[in-house]
Design a protein around this motif. Structure first.
Motif, PDB file in Angstrom:
ATOM      1  N   ALA A   1     -25.435 -13.490 -11.951  1.00  0.00           N
ATOM      2  CA  ALA A   1     -25.268 -12.033 -11.895  1.00  0.00           C
ATOM      3  C   ALA A   1     -24.633 -11.506 -13.178  1.00  0.00           C
ATOM      4  O   ALA A   1     -25.036 -10.460 -13.699  1.00  0.00           O
ATOM      5  N   TYR A   2     -23.645 -12.231 -13.704  1.00  0.00           N
ATOM      6  CA  TYR A   2     -23.009 -11.819 -14.963  1.00  0.00           C
ATOM      7  C   TYR A   2     -24.013 -11.851 -16.114  1.00  0.00           C
ATOM      8  O   TYR A   2     -24.013 -10.981 -16.986  1.00  0.00           O
ATOM      9  N   ALA A   3     -24.865 -12.876 -16.133  1.00  0.00           N
ATOM     10  CA  ALA A   3     -25.868 -12.976 -17.194  1.00  0.00           C
ATOM     11  C   ALA A   3     -26.830 -11.804 -17.129  1.00  0.00           C
ATOM     12  O   ALA A   3     -27.195 -11.216 -18.158  1.00  0.00           O
ATOM     13  N   ALA A   4     -27.243 -11.445 -15.912  1.00  0.00           N
ATOM     14  CA  ALA A   4     -28.200 -10.341 -15.750  1.00  0.00           C
ATOM     15  C   ALA A   4     -27.592  -9.005 -16.161  1.00  0.00           C
ATOM     16  O   ALA A   4     -28.213  -8.221 -16.886  1.00  0.00           O
ATOM     17  N   ILE A   5     -26.376  -8.750 -15.724  1.00  0.00           N
ATOM     18  CA  ILE A   5     -25.772  -7.447 -16.029  1.00  0.00           C
ATOM     19  C   ILE A   5     -25.317  -7.379 -17.471  1.00  0.00           C
ATOM     20  O   ILE A   5     -25.143  -6.284 -18.041  1.00  0.00           O
ATOM     21  N   GLY A   6     -25.132  -8.550 -18.122  1.00  0.00           N
ATOM     22  CA  GLY A   6     -24.754  -8.566 -19.520  1.00  0.00           C
ATOM     23  C   GLY A   6     -25.782  -7.906 -20.421  1.00  0.00           C
ATOM     24  O   GLY A   6     -25.464  -7.507 -21.557  1.00  0.00           O
TER      25      GLY A   6
ATOM     26  N   ALA B   1     -28.270 -14.530 -24.709  1.00  0.00           N
ATOM     27  CA  ALA B   1     -29.195 -13.417 -24.468  1.00  0.00           C
ATOM     28  C   ALA B   1     -28.529 -12.080 -24.778  1.00  0.00           C
ATOM     29  O   ALA B   1     -29.171 -11.167 -25.315  1.00  0.00           O
ATOM     30  N   MET B   2     -27.241 -11.950 -24.452  1.00  0.00           N
ATOM     31  CA  MET B   2     -26.515 -10.722 -24.751  1.00  0.00           C
ATOM     32  C   MET B   2     -26.429 -10.500 -26.260  1.00  0.00           C
ATOM     33  O   MET B   2     -26.614  -9.372 -26.751  1.00  0.00           O
ATOM     34  N   ALA B   3     -26.153 -11.576 -27.014  1.00  0.00           N
ATOM     35  CA  ALA B   3     -26.068 -11.470 -28.471  1.00  0.00           C
ATOM     36  C   ALA B   3     -27.424 -11.080 -29.065  1.00  0.00           C
ATOM     37  O   ALA B   3     -27.494 -10.234 -29.970  1.00  0.00           O
ATOM     38  N   PHE B   4     -28.484 -11.673 -28.553  1.00  0.00           N
ATOM     39  CA  PHE B   4     -29.833 -11.330 -29.023  1.00  0.00           C
ATOM     40  C   PHE B   4     -30.153  -9.876 -28.702  1.00  0.00           C
ATOM     41  O   PHE B   4     -30.692  -9.135 -29.544  1.00  0.00           O
ATOM     42  N   ASN B   5     -29.789  -9.457 -27.505  1.00  0.00           N
ATOM     43  CA  ASN B   5     -29.953  -8.067 -27.080  1.00  0.00           C
ATOM     44  C   ASN B   5     -29.244  -7.126 -28.047  1.00  0.00           C
ATOM     45  O   ASN B   5     -29.813  -6.133 -28.529  1.00  0.00           O
ATOM     46  N   GLY B   6     -27.982  -7.434 -28.362  1.00  0.00           N
ATOM     47  CA  GLY B   6     -27.210  -6.583 -29.257  1.00  0.00           C
ATOM     48  C   GLY B   6     -27.810  -6.499 -30.647  1.00  0.00           C
ATOM     49  O   GLY B   6     -27.868  -5.418 -31.253  1.00  0.00           O
ATOM     50  N   ALA B   7     -28.286  -7.651 -31.162  1.00  0.00           N
ATOM     51  CA  ALA B   7     -28.885  -7.660 -32.495  1.00  0.00           C
ATOM     52  C   ALA B   7     -30.155  -6.815 -32.537  1.00  0.00           C
ATOM     53  O   ALA B   7     -30.378  -6.042 -33.484  1.00  0.00           O
ATOM     54  N   VAL B   8     -30.986  -6.953 -31.505  1.00  0.00           N
ATOM     55  CA  VAL B   8     -32.227  -6.171 -31.447  1.00  0.00           C
ATOM     56  C   VAL B   8     -31.918  -4.683 -31.306  1.00  0.00           C
ATOM     57  O   VAL B   8     -32.567  -3.835 -31.930  1.00  0.00           O
ATOM     58  N   THR B   9     -30.907  -4.345 -30.503  1.00  0.00           N
ATOM     59  CA  THR B   9     -30.525  -2.941 -30.324  1.00  0.00           C
ATOM     60  C   THR B   9     -30.084  -2.322 -31.645  1.00  0.00           C
ATOM     61  O   THR B   9     -30.517  -1.218 -32.010  1.00  0.00           O
ATOM     62  N   VAL B  10     -29.235  -3.014 -32.371  1.00  0.00           N
ATOM     63  CA  VAL B  10     -28.759  -2.507 -33.663  1.00  0.00           C
ATOM     64  C   VAL B  10     -29.929  -2.338 -34.629  1.00  0.00           C
ATOM     65  O   VAL B  10     -30.050  -1.302 -35.316  1.00  0.00           O
ATOM     66  N   LEU B  11     -30.806  -3.329 -34.692  1.00  0.00           N
ATOM     67  CA  LEU B  11     -31.956  -3.262 -35.594  1.00  0.00           C
ATOM     68  C   LEU B  11     -32.866  -2.088 -35.237  1.00  0.00           C
ATOM     69  O   LEU B  11     -33.313  -1.336 -36.119  1.00  0.00           O
TER      70      LEU B  11
END
Length: 487
Positions: A400-405, A458-468
Motif C-alpha cells: 500500500a505504501y508503494a502504491a500511494i508513493g 519507483a517513487m524516485a523514477f516518478n519524481g525524475a519524470v515529473t521534473v523533466l
C-alpha cells in the motif's frame, strides 16, 4: 468468558463513540463528517494520528514479522521516527492549504493546487485503490480475532463480512468524531495490555527477564538479531531496511487518510507537537517485538503458519481466559478504528472528487448519502480481497505504501517548486506506476538495485519524470497556487 469480554470491549467502545460523535456535532456536512469540523485539539489529534502506532499492522503484523524473520521487524522503529521528521515539515503545510482553500480530501489538494479538476479525479481513484488495500489489512486481522472469539467453525467469509459490518458502524453516522473517541479508548487499553503482557512474557517462555528473552532467542535461533534475519532467502537485508524505511517515511503522510487527518487539526501547533512526541511513542515497538520473540520461544504455531495470527495464538495458548478476552476485544479496536477512518476517507474522495465533478449541483445531503453508500461498497471490495489472501500484514502494508508513493512527488513538488504543473504530475504518476508494476521494470530493479525497496525506486523514477516533464512542457496553462501554499 472470552466472547463476553471481547463483545463488551467492542460494544462499549462503539456506543461511546457514537454518542460522543453525535453529541459533539451531528454530521450534516462533508466537512463535519470527514474532517471533524477542523477543530481537533492536541489530545484527540494525538490519538488519531500518532495513535497509528497501535494498529493491527503494528501490533499483530510487526510481532508476527519478528516471529518469522527476526531483525527485519526493526523496520518499525526506523520508519516511524523518519515519518515524524518528515511530518514536522509537511503536515503544517497540508493543514494550512486545507484551511485556506476549504479542502476535505487529498484529491481536493491536487485539484485546487494545480487548478485541474481532472487531476483530482485521477489522484482520487489512485488513492481509493491504495486505501482499499490498506482496509484489507484491518479486515484480515479482525477476521482472525472474530474466529478466535467465536471459534474456528466460523468461516473466513463470515468473519470477514462481520468485520466489515462492525467497521462501517463506527463512522457511518457520526463520521470522524466517532473514530477519534474510539482511537483514545483503543490506545489506552492497548498500552496497558502490551505492558502487562511484556512484564509476564519472560515467565511464560522460561526466561529470567525481558532482556533474557532476546538472549534466548539468539541462542536458539542464531542470527535472528542480525540482517537478513532468520530467512535470508527473503532478501530482507540492511539495504532493504534503509530503503523500505525511507519509502514508508516519505509515503506515510501521502496516504489519503493521513493527509485528510491533517485537515482535522485545530492549529499548526497541534500538528507540530504531535510530530515532536511521536518518535518517543514508537519506542513501544520494543515491547511488540518482544512479544513476537516470546511466541517464537514458546514454539507458537498458528494454523497454517499464518504470521498474522502469531500473537493471538500465543496469548490464547499461554494466558487465562479473561486476559485472552480483554486482548481480543482491544485487538478488535486496533482494526476497527483505522479501518473505519480508511473507509471514511475513501468514500469522501469518491464523493467529492469522482462524483461531484460530473454532478456539480449535488447537495450536501446527497453527497453524504453517496459517501455512506460508497463506503459500504468499498468495504465489500476489501472483503473480497481478504478472502484467500496469504501475505503477511507487513507485506500488504508495504504494498500500500508503494502504491500511494506514486502521489508523493506531486505533493512535495507542490510545496517546493512553482514550476510543477498538472500535466507533468500526471505523466510522473503514470511513469511511476509502470516502474512499480511492470515485470520488465521489476527485472531492472532486481538486476541493478538488488534488495532495494521497489516502492522507493519507483517513487524516485516518478519524481525524475515529473521534473523533466514540467521543465520540457510549458507551465502557463497549469500554474496553480504554489506561491500561497509553500510558505
Amino acid at each position: 468468558m472470552i466472547l463476553a469480554l471481547t463483545f463488551s470491549v467492542v460494544l462499549g467502545t462503539m456506543i461511546g463513540a457514537l454518542l460522543y460523535g453525535r453529541r459533539q456535532a451531528r454530521a450534516q456536512t462533508m466537512a463535519e463528517w470527514a474532517v471533524g469540523g477542523r477543530s481537533f485539539g492536541m489530545l484527540i489529534f494525538w490519538f488519531l494520528n500518532a495513535g497509528e502506532i497501535y494498529t493491527t499492522f503494528a501490533v499483530l503484523g510487526i510481532s508476527g514479522y519478528a516471529w518469522a524473520h527476526g531483525a527485519p521487524a526493526y523496520l518499525a522503529f526506523t520508519s516511524v521516527s523518519l515519518s515524524a521528521t518528515v511530518g514536522y515539515w509537511l503536515m503544517p503545510r497540508i493543514w494550512e492549504a486545507g484551511k485556506k482553500y476549504d479542502l476535505v480530501t487529498q484529491a481536493d489538494f491536487f485539484a485546487a493546487h494545480y487548478r485541474a479538476t481532472w487531476l483530482g479525479c485521477v489522484v482520487g481513484i489512485a488513492g481509493i485503490a491504495a486505501l482499499i488495500v490498506y482496509v484489507q489489512i484491518q479486515i484480515t486481522a479482525l477476521s482472525l480475532i472474530i474466529q478466535l472469539s467465536l471459534g474456528s467453525d466460523v468461516s473466513q467469509l463470515t468473519a470477514a463480512v462481520l468485520a466489515a459490518a462492525i467497521m462501517l458502524a463506527f463512522v457511518y453516522f457520526a463520521g470522524l468524531r466517532s473514530a477519534a473517541f474510539a482511537a483514545g479508548v483503543k490506545d489506552v487499553l492497548m498500552v496497558i495490555i502490551v505492558i502487562a503482557l511484556s512484564v509476564t512474557v519472560a515467565s511464560k517462555v522460561g526466561a529470567a527477564s525481558i532482556l533474557d528473552v532476546f538472549a534466548l532467542a539468539e541462542e536458539k535461533h542464531p542470527g535472528f538479531g542480525q540482517f537478513p534475519g532468520m530467512q535470508p532467502e527473503a532478501g530482507l537485508s540492511s539495504t532493504w531496511l534503509m530503503t523500505a524505511a525511507l519509502n514508508v517515511a516519505l509515503g506515510n503522510w501521502i496516504l489519503p487518510h493521513m493527509f485528510q487527518l491533517c485537515f482535522a487539526a485545530g492549529s499548526r501547533k497541534t500538528i507540530r507537537r504531535n510530530a515532536i512526541w511521536q518518535p518517543l511513542y514508537s519506542l513501544s515497538y520494543f515491547f511488540i517485538i518482544l512479544l513476537g520473540l516470546g511466541a517464537l520461544l514458546a514454539g507458537t504455531q498458528p494454523e497454517g503458519g499464518d504470521s498474522n495470527a502469531v500473537l493471538l495464538q500465543f496469548v490464547s495458548d499461554r494466558y487465562p481466559a479473561w486476559a485472552i478476552g480483554l486482548f481480543a476485544g482491544t485487538a478488535c479496536l486496533l482494526a476497527l478504528v483505522p479501518g473505519s477512518v480508511l473507509l471514511l476517507t475513501a468514500s469522501s474522495i469518491f464523493t467529492r472528487n469522482v462524483v461531484r465533478p460530473f454532478y456539480s449541483g449535488i447537495s450536501e445531503r446527497r453527497m453524504l448519502l453517496v459517501a455512506r453508500l460508497s463506503m459500504v461498497a468499498f468495504a465489500g471490495i476489501a472483503v473480497w480481497l481478504t478472502l484467500g489472501a496469504t501475505k503477511s500484514l507487513v507485506e500488504i502494508g508495504l504494498s500500500a505504501y508503494a502504491a500511494i508513493g506514486m502521489l508523493a512527488p506531486g505533493v512535495y513538488l507542490g510545496f517546493t517548486w512553482k514550476r510543477a504543473h498538472a500535466l507533468g504530475v500526471f505523466i510522473g504518476i503514470v511513469a511511476g506506476y509502470c516502474a512499480l508494476l511492470l515485470p520488465a521494470a521489476q527485472l531492472v530493479w532486481n538486476t541493478y538495485f538488488p534488495q532495494w525497496d521497489h516502492g522507493l525506486l519507483a517513487m524516485a523514477f516518478n519524481g525524475a519524470v515529473t521534473v523533466l516533464a514540467c521543465v520540457l512542457i510549458p507551465a502557463t496553462a497549469f500554474r496553480g497556487v504554489s506561491s500561497s501554499t509553500s510558505s
